[in-house]
Scaffold this active site. Structure first.
Site, PDB file in Angstrom:
ATOM      1  N   GLU A  35      44.970  48.236  80.915  1.00  0.00           N
ATOM      2  CA  GLU A  35      44.106  47.168  81.434  1.00  0.00           C
ATOM      3  C   GLU A  35      44.075  47.249  82.970  1.00  0.00           C
ATOM      4  O   GLU A  35      45.103  47.484  83.600  1.00  0.00           O
ATOM      5  CB  GLU A  35      44.724  45.835  80.965  1.00  0.00           C
ATOM      6  N   LYS A 106      36.981  41.534  77.938  1.00  0.00           N
ATOM      7  CA  LYS A 106      38.083  40.770  77.335  1.00  0.00           C
ATOM      8  C   LYS A 106      37.610  39.389  76.905  1.00  0.00           C
ATOM      9  O   LYS A 106      37.071  38.621  77.725  1.00  0.00           O
ATOM     10  CB  LYS A 106      39.236  40.654  78.336  1.00  0.00           C
ATOM     11  N   CYS A 139      44.783  43.327  75.607  1.00  0.00           N
ATOM     12  CA  CYS A 139      45.987  42.495  75.762  1.00  0.00           C
ATOM     13  C   CYS A 139      45.949  41.231  74.892  1.00  0.00           C
ATOM     14  O   CYS A 139      46.102  41.323  73.685  1.00  0.00           O
ATOM     15  CB  CYS A 139      46.196  42.168  77.241  1.00  0.00           C
ATOM     16  N   VAL A 166      53.091  41.314  79.297  1.00  0.00           N
ATOM     17  CA  VAL A 166      54.157  40.696  80.104  1.00  0.00           C
ATOM     18  C   VAL A 166      55.267  40.240  79.165  1.00  0.00           C
ATOM     19  O   VAL A 166      55.053  40.099  77.962  1.00  0.00           O
ATOM     20  CB  VAL A 166      53.603  39.501  80.917  1.00  0.00           C
TER      21      VAL A 166
END
Lengths: 277, 277
Positions: A35, A106, A139, A166
């Site tokens: 990304e 996205k 993501c 993350v």
């Protein structure tokens, strides 16, 4: 790989080196990059994000990646900070030997991305290529089973996932990351391949967790997971046709055809419940 | 536990012993039993399945389980071969101290179940109890992310899964079963607890894989997985309210509210694509 925030030229150069290694040396035909490869992730302001973003097809990352696709007869799906007029998108762009194949934006924005980007407005496209049918999500889109389902229902053989995962609170440190588990479950229950390319490194205090992987239509990893903190290219040899060939699980069951529209109707679309606490 | 095909009385007696151990000795308040606990699974004919099935509330398993709920002030969710008139359902029935709470009927039928049972016609109900909001699905329903999503959107705190998991081709023998991975992914992405009760044993040549487990709203197991071949009760202490309390993942994101109805519409309901090969 590890993009660096704001260093567009450096990020493109690093991506070129990785692609030359994968396609030129190792013969990869389909390459997935993380990304926001061109820009880095942790923007301080919308202006900073805007300055890093490019117009698909004419920006510097597009030009570099299209040339590599021509040179190596390969396809690239890469995360990109994308600009369309004054609007910004967290996009993934597919290029092939003949140029721009398609763009995904996205759909589900994570955290402060909401301050910089517009939510995706192109749905979940499926791109037809000589390799097979490619789809994409980015993501946090993976956290919505709807994303992979919609891609699979339209015939995707593989879903490419540029990502900047993350750390998740509650992650069991002795276990593979929950992001990998989500990939495995989605690949299995949809009978599609998944190739998820994550970044590594820490940016402005935000760590990323690597562990890129390639998952078979069975749900089991066939490449990776990669390192959690080092740049690493993950490879897999696979036959995309197996996603379709192996989808009849027995005489009675094919998971995409066994869906109960009559039960889902109104429960998953615009008339669905509000998502209670 | 290991039900035995056709031995309705023996299966009920065994379930009573397990419930007395769990509720009476260990103080369990919510108890989940496997799919088709009263009948066993591998029927030779519809007539055999019919002979094992009971009417909810007045059949022998219902009467036994309702008495235990009264005696121990607990709730039971149990898989049951259910008869309504001449129709058969692969059902899961919830009982509490005040009697019958609700019935779920398996939505997605697996393999030869299609020869014996009608597809479920009660949707994915959410039952309100003093413990919290309970929902249910059975075995193959878990392979459809839609099942857990619909339950969560209606506010379920925990999804109880009576199941008879069978071995999956391609299962990595060195890894936890894919069924457990599906539970973890679904619990995490919906922020709901899951309690999956599987059977063990081999019936008419069909092995079952055990590995019952209880998963937190985080996606990580907090009970089990149990043995793959021995009867075993799995326990967990948990606070059902956490499913709701911990669903705000940051200032911007709550996974059930971040859904993009505008994108899903027509893609997941009755106008969705046919589920291609």
């Amino acid at each position: 790989m590890e993009p660096r925030i704001g260093d567009v030229q450096g990020n493109i150069e690093k991506s070129i080196a990785k692609i030359e290694e994968a396609a030129g040396v190792q013969g990869a035909r389909l390459i997935v990059l993380p990304e926001l490869t061109n820009s880095g992730y942790v923007f301080k302001s919308r202006e900073e994000a805007f300055a890093c973003a490019e117009v698909v097809g004419s920006g510097p990352a597009s030009i570099a990646w299209m040339k590599l696709c021509r040179d190596y007869n390969c396809w690239i799906v890469a995360g990109m900070a994308e600009r369309e007029g004054d609007r910004l998108f967290n996009a993934a762009v597919c290029f092939g030997p003949n140029g721009h194949v398609g763009t995904f934006r996205k759909i589900h924005l994570w955290n402060q991305e909401n301050l910089f980007f517009e939510p995706g407005n192109l749905g979940f496209p499926v791109w037809h290529t000589p390799l097979g049918r490619l789809a994409c999500c980015i993501c946090y889109d993976l956290w919505f089973p709807e994303s992979l389902r919609i891609a699979a229902l339209q015939g995707a053989d593989i879903v490419c996932i540029p990502t900047n995962w993350v750390p998740i609170p509650g992650q069991d440190p002795n276990r593979e990351t929950m992001a990998n588990i989500l990939c495995m479950a989605a690949a299995h229950s949809n009978s599609v391949f998944i190739a998820a390319a994550d970044r590594v490194g820490t940016e402005r205090g935000q760590p990323f967790i690597g562990q890129s992987l390639i998952v078979s239509y069975t749900g089991w990893p066939i490449g990776g997971p990669a390192s959690f903190d080092q740049e690493e290219i993950v490879y897999a040899d696979l036959n995309l046709a197996d996603a379709r060939r192996k989808r009849n699980w027995n005489e009675y069951n094919q998971p995409l055809r066994d869906r109960r529209h009559d039960v889902y109707d109104k429960m998953l679309g615009s008339q669905s419940p509000p998502g209670w606490h």
